[in-house]
Design an enzyme around this catalytic site. Sequence first.
Site, PDB file in Angstrom:
ATOM      1  N   MET A  59      11.617  25.585  24.122  1.00 32.12           N
ATOM      2  CA  MET A  59      10.578  24.620  24.513  1.00 32.12           C
ATOM      3  C   MET A  59      11.114  23.186  24.496  1.00 32.12           C
ATOM      4  O   MET A  59      10.654  22.362  23.724  1.00 32.12           O
ATOM      5  CB  MET A  59       9.378  24.770  23.573  1.00 32.12           C
ATOM      6  CG  MET A  59       8.743  26.150  23.640  1.00 32.12           C
ATOM      7  SD  MET A  59       7.495  26.442  22.379  1.00 32.12           S
ATOM      8  CE  MET A  59       8.512  26.893  20.955  1.00 32.12           C
TER       9      MET A  59
ATOM     10  N   CYS B  24      10.522  14.027  20.209  1.00 32.34           N
ATOM     11  CA  CYS B  24      10.626  15.144  21.144  1.00 32.34           C
ATOM     12  C   CYS B  24      12.063  15.615  21.041  1.00 32.34           C
ATOM     13  O   CYS B  24      12.995  14.793  21.046  1.00 32.34           O
ATOM     14  CB  CYS B  24      10.293  14.711  22.568  1.00 32.34           C
ATOM     15  SG  CYS B  24      10.583  16.006  23.791  1.00 32.34           S
ATOM     16  N   THR B  25      12.263  16.907  20.935  1.00 35.52           N
ATOM     17  CA  THR B  25      13.602  17.411  20.620  1.00 35.52           C
ATOM     18  C   THR B  25      14.599  17.207  21.754  1.00 35.52           C
ATOM     19  O   THR B  25      15.796  17.378  21.538  1.00 35.52           O
ATOM     20  CB  THR B  25      13.535  18.897  20.223  1.00 35.52           C
ATOM     21  OG1 THR B  25      12.843  19.633  21.235  1.00 35.52           O
ATOM     22  CG2 THR B  25      12.813  19.066  18.893  1.00 35.52           C
ATOM     23  N   GLU B  26      14.125  16.802  22.946  1.00 36.50           N
ATOM     24  CA  GLU B  26      15.061  16.527  24.054  1.00 36.50           C
ATOM     25  C   GLU B  26      15.523  15.070  24.118  1.00 36.50           C
ATOM     26  O   GLU B  26      16.506  14.765  24.795  1.00 36.50           O
ATOM     27  CB  GLU B  26      14.415  16.885  25.405  1.00 36.50           C
ATOM     28  CG  GLU B  26      14.347  18.357  25.719  1.00 36.50           C
ATOM     29  CD  GLU B  26      13.178  19.054  25.047  1.00 36.50           C
ATOM     30  OE1 GLU B  26      13.221  20.280  24.913  1.00 36.50           O
ATOM     31  OE2 GLU B  26      12.221  18.350  24.638  1.00 36.50           O
TER      32      GLU B  26
ATOM     33  N   GLN C  33      -0.200  23.754  28.105  1.00 34.36           N
ATOM     34  CA  GLN C  33      -0.315  22.412  27.523  1.00 34.36           C
ATOM     35  C   GLN C  33      -1.116  21.490  28.435  1.00 34.36           C
ATOM     36  O   GLN C  33      -2.039  20.797  27.992  1.00 34.36           O
ATOM     37  CB  GLN C  33       1.075  21.795  27.316  1.00 34.36           C
ATOM     38  CG  GLN C  33       1.899  22.392  26.201  1.00 34.36           C
ATOM     39  CD  GLN C  33       3.294  21.783  26.156  1.00 34.36           C
ATOM     40  OE1 GLN C  33       3.773  21.222  27.139  1.00 34.36           O
ATOM     41  NE2 GLN C  33       3.956  21.894  25.013  1.00 34.36           N
TER      42      GLN C  33
ATOM     43  N   THR D 109      10.361  22.409  18.402  1.00 40.57           N
ATOM     44  CA  THR D 109       9.704  21.450  19.276  1.00 40.57           C
ATOM     45  C   THR D 109       8.717  20.654  18.442  1.00 40.57           C
ATOM     46  O   THR D 109       8.086  21.201  17.541  1.00 40.57           O
ATOM     47  CB  THR D 109       8.951  22.158  20.425  1.00 40.57           C
ATOM     48  OG1 THR D 109       7.979  21.263  20.977  1.00 40.57           O
ATOM     49  CG2 THR D 109       8.217  23.387  19.949  1.00 40.57           C
ATOM     50  N   ASN D 110       8.601  19.363  18.734  1.00 40.35           N
ATOM     51  CA  ASN D 110       7.607  18.550  18.039  1.00 40.35           C
ATOM     52  C   ASN D 110       6.202  18.845  18.538  1.00 40.35           C
ATOM     53  O   ASN D 110       5.270  19.036  17.750  1.00 40.35           O
ATOM     54  CB  ASN D 110       7.913  17.061  18.232  1.00 40.35           C
ATOM     55  CG  ASN D 110       9.122  16.590  17.456  1.00 40.35           C
ATOM     56  OD1 ASN D 110       9.026  16.174  16.311  1.00 40.35           O
ATOM     57  ND2 ASN D 110      10.292  16.657  18.089  1.00 40.35           N
ATOM     58  N   THR D 111       6.039  18.881  19.864  1.00 39.57           N
ATOM     59  CA  THR D 111       4.700  18.994  20.447  1.00 39.57           C
ATOM     60  C   THR D 111       3.961  20.242  19.989  1.00 39.57           C
ATOM     61  O   THR D 111       2.768  20.191  19.679  1.00 39.57           O
ATOM     62  CB  THR D 111       4.785  18.972  21.983  1.00 39.57           C
ATOM     63  OG1 THR D 111       5.318  17.708  22.408  1.00 39.57           O
ATOM     64  CG2 THR D 111       3.424  19.182  22.619  1.00 39.57           C
TER      65      THR D 111
END
Length: 230
Positions: free
Chosen positions: A10, A197-199, A52, A83-85
């Site tokens: 994700m 956000c992990t990206e 989402q 994932t943060n979200t």
Amino acid sequence: MKCIGLLGGMSWESTVSYYQALNRGVRERLGGLHSARVLLSSVDFAEIERLQHIGDWPATARLLAAEAQAIQAGGADFLLIGTNTMHKVAPEIEAAIDIPLLHIADATARQLQADGIQKVGLLGTRFTMEQDFYKGRLQDKFGLEVLVPGEAQRERVHRIIYDELCLGDIRDASRAEYLAIISALADAGAQAVILGCTEIALLVGEAEAAVPLYDTTAIHAEAAVTLALA
């Protein structure tokens, strides 16, 4: 060594970073040919993203809870949600399993506290920046003051994540936009900025920024290595 359960995909771009960080962390601690024991379930992010953006969070919770149960059944000793979200549905996932959940916001907040940071900027998806599941946890549980960008900047941060970073598309122009937003948060009093956000760490690094950056992927993975080797 405990087995780390990783609920990823994700997007898979940041899951790669998680896998590398977990294995490098174990190797740095133990040396030689040691690597992390990881049980990974990687979901189809297109399905998650669709849910989402139509606001069907209960459906995402059911989907991810089932994946978490499979990870537990496979022998993981604790769980990371990569994932943060999707920590928006962390309570539902946690309720569905018996193994501990290592929460990404908690790991990040503890590092901020250890470094003496009290006022922090937050970048992430619109969901993470605007809803209370993440900011509220930082504020209520850890006493941090959290700043987010203005509405137009939040929308731009969000779109770059989904339209570029989740696809592995790294653009210099977007990096410049993020760095300008980080500078604005610093001007507003932020002592540091959470890359929530992990990206995002694929795009910007601390050497380029006006204030220290807290890479949640790296922090989460480091906390997992510590727990795995405890």
